[in-house]
Design an enzyme around this catalytic site. Structure first.
Site, PDB file in Angstrom:
ATOM      1  N   ASP A 189      11.472  -4.969  15.860  1.00  0.00           N
ATOM      2  CA  ASP A 189      12.301  -4.033  14.819  1.00  0.00           C
ATOM      3  C   ASP A 189      13.654  -4.204  15.610  1.00  0.00           C
ATOM      4  OD1 ASP A 189      11.186  -1.553  12.951  1.00  0.00           O
ATOM      5  OD2 ASP A 189      13.243  -1.458  13.616  1.00  0.00           O
ATOM      6  N   GLY A 210       8.628  -5.348  -2.243  1.00  0.00           N
ATOM      7  CA  GLY A 210      10.189  -5.417  -2.163  1.00  0.00           C
ATOM      8  C   GLY A 210      10.718  -6.612  -2.298  1.00  0.00           C
ATOM      9  N   GLY A 259       4.964  -3.320 -14.578  1.00  0.00           N
ATOM     10  CA  GLY A 259       4.179  -3.940 -15.607  1.00  0.00           C
ATOM     11  C   GLY A 259       4.279  -5.505 -15.336  1.00  0.00           C
ATOM     12  N   ASN A 293       2.178   6.190  -1.984  1.00  0.00           N
ATOM     13  CA  ASN A 293       2.971   5.038  -1.774  1.00  0.00           C
ATOM     14  C   ASN A 293       3.352   4.504  -0.391  1.00  0.00           C
ATOM     15  OD1 ASN A 293       4.377   7.668  -2.235  1.00  0.00           O
ATOM     16  ND2 ASN A 293       6.148   6.414  -0.987  1.00  0.00           N
ATOM     17  N   SER A 352       3.565  -4.083  -4.832  1.00  0.00           N
ATOM     18  CA  SER A 352       4.036  -2.928  -4.391  1.00  0.00           C
ATOM     19  C   SER A 352       3.046  -1.645  -4.718  1.00  0.00           C
ATOM     20  CB  SER A 352       5.122  -2.403  -5.325  1.00  0.00           C
ATOM     21  OG  SER A 352       4.924  -2.343  -6.632  1.00  0.00           O
ATOM     22  N   CYS A 353       3.302  -0.568  -4.163  1.00  0.00           N
ATOM     23  CA  CYS A 353       2.153   0.384  -4.376  1.00  0.00           C
ATOM     24  C   CYS A 353       1.788   0.870  -5.761  1.00  0.00           C
ATOM     25  CB  CYS A 353       2.929   1.700  -3.553  1.00  0.00           C
ATOM     26  SG  CYS A 353       4.461   2.174  -4.169  1.00  0.00           S
ATOM     27  N   ASN A 354       2.620   0.789  -6.490  1.00  0.00           N
ATOM     28  CA  ASN A 354       2.302   1.168  -8.085  1.00  0.00           C
ATOM     29  C   ASN A 354       1.547   0.048  -8.551  1.00  0.00           C
ATOM     30  OD1 ASN A 354       3.180   3.864  -8.440  1.00  0.00           O
ATOM     31  ND2 ASN A 354       5.451   3.349  -8.139  1.00  0.00           N
ATOM     32  N   HIS A 356       3.117   9.040  -6.100  1.00  0.00           N
ATOM     33  CA  HIS A 356       3.199   8.845  -7.193  1.00  0.00           C
ATOM     34  C   HIS A 356       2.516   9.462  -8.281  1.00  0.00           C
ATOM     35  CE1 HIS A 356       6.619   6.223  -5.940  1.00  0.00           C
ATOM     36  NE2 HIS A 356       5.793   5.396  -5.376  1.00  0.00           N
ATOM     37  N   ILE A 382       5.800   1.307   6.144  1.00  0.00           N
ATOM     38  CA  ILE A 382       4.600   0.595   5.938  1.00  0.00           C
ATOM     39  C   ILE A 382       4.367  -0.194   7.309  1.00  0.00           C
ATOM     40  CG2 ILE A 382       3.519  -1.543   4.800  1.00  0.00           C
ATOM     41  CD1 ILE A 382       3.973   0.875   2.998  1.00  0.00           C
TER      42      ILE A 382
END
Length: 353
Positions: free
Chosen positions: A34, A111, A196, A302, A140-142, A221, A13
């Site tokens: 990093d 996350g 959800g 994702n 998150s992505c979903n 996904h 990401i």
């Protein structure tokens, strides 16, 4: 004046967010931090991005590996307005004291828990509530895809409740050599799955239940939704509500886009960086409506979908753009996002003879 941005964590990401920041007319990427000293961070050096060591051990490792460093994370934080933390799950929470001490605003990723930030973000749903905050979390992505699609129908007054099945990729493509799922499918151990309740941190009134499983693939996904509408509606009404929303692109089985890999290949053919798809790809010709029920399926990249949301979150926290629609339009234009990936088909009677 441009927003001065840092990215802490130059992974799947982080590298995408860094590239997106560099494309924005109102942002400057000051640098990335990093702990890695291998090809991943060397790529940033090759792109003329200033690299900072995120920890003391990382400083020694980068020096030993010959990585050109501009300084430490503390040095980087002293030069910026907003940091985007894309470090691995649960690491960002440990970085918050450093961000607070430096007096910088921070955007975390999905996350981390909602409790860590007290605010979760999807631009089209709750941009205004993030304006001027010190901290937010891009979901998150979903969850991002759910808020975009289900939120569009809820906003149009059409959605009563949603029940969905999510088939998740096993791991990111770049990490598939480290492990994953082969020749099986692994159901998540609880219903509802976490997506959800996560969506409800952005849309508290959303009546949603999700069931999820991991499958033995690495590319994107897939979501399958059964929707109870507030009333009987036509297919066209549902489509119009979705078309009015940002960041949903329509694809068709009849164009040969019949599987996840075909859309991934289309992104490459369109010249998208890394083959990224920032939009939700919704199968227009699969969507079906029967009185007060709707059925649809879509695809979520994702690795890419949260990038535009992260850019909007930077603007919201900094307070430079207070209107969500304006920020979304700025981001989408700079990235080249679309509502359709292919030209509309030409009917026979429209052709010039």
């Amino acid at each position: 004046m441009s927003i001065r941005v840092a990215v802490n964590g130059y992974g799947v990401i982080g590298k995408r967010v860094a590239d997106a920041v560099r494309l924005m007319p109102d942002m400057d990427l000051v640098g990335v931090a990093d702990v890695a000293s291998d090809w991943r961070i060397r790529t940033a050096v090759g792109l003329d991005i200033d690299v900072y060591a995120a920890t003391t051990p990382a400083t020694a490792a980068m020096r030993e590996a010959g990585v050109s460093m501009a300084g430490s994370l503390a040095d980087l934080l002293g030069q910026i307005d907003v940091v985007v933390d894309t470090t691995p799950k649960k690491v960002a929470a440990t970085n918050l004291p450093s961000y607070r001490a430096a007096g910088v605003k921070a955007v975390l990723q999905g996350g981390e828990s909602h409790a860590t930030t007290g605010h979760s973000f999807v631009a089209q749903a709750n941009y205004a509530s993030a304006v001027g905050r010190d901290l937010t979390r891009v979901v998150s992505c979903n969850t991002t895809s759910m808020v975009r699609v289900l939120g569009a129908l809820q906003g149009a007054g059409l959605l009563a409740r949603a029940r969905g099945v999510l088939i998740r990729r096993a791991t990111d493509p770049g990490e598939s050599h480290q492990g994953g799922i082969m020749n099986t499918l692994v159901p998540e151990s609880t219903i509802p799955s976490h997506q959800g309740p996560d969506a409800q941190t952005v849309l508290p009134d959303l009546d949603v239940v999700t069931i999820a499983a991991k499958a033995s693939h690495t590319q994107t996904h897939a979501h399958f939704w059964t929707l109870q509408l507030t009333r009987s509606a036509s297919r066209q009404e549902v489509l119009e509500a979705l078309r009015a929303a940002p960041r949903i692109a329509f694809i068709r089985m009849t164009d040969g886009l019949t599987a996840l890999n075909t859309t991934v290949e289309l992104m490459r053919d369109l010249g998208r960086p890394r083959g990224d798809m920032w939009e939700v790809a919704l199968w227009e010709d699969v969507l079906s409506v029967a009185e007060a029920e709707a059925f649809l399926t879509y695809q979520v990249h994702n690795e890419a979908i949260v990038v535009p949301e992260t850019i909007d979150a930077i603007r919201a926290l900094s307070g430079t753009v207070t209107d969500g629609a304006t920020s979304i339009a700025m981001t989408d234009k700079a990235l080249g996002m679309r509502h359709r990936f292919l030209p509309a088909p030409v009917r026979l009677h429209d052709r010039v003879h």
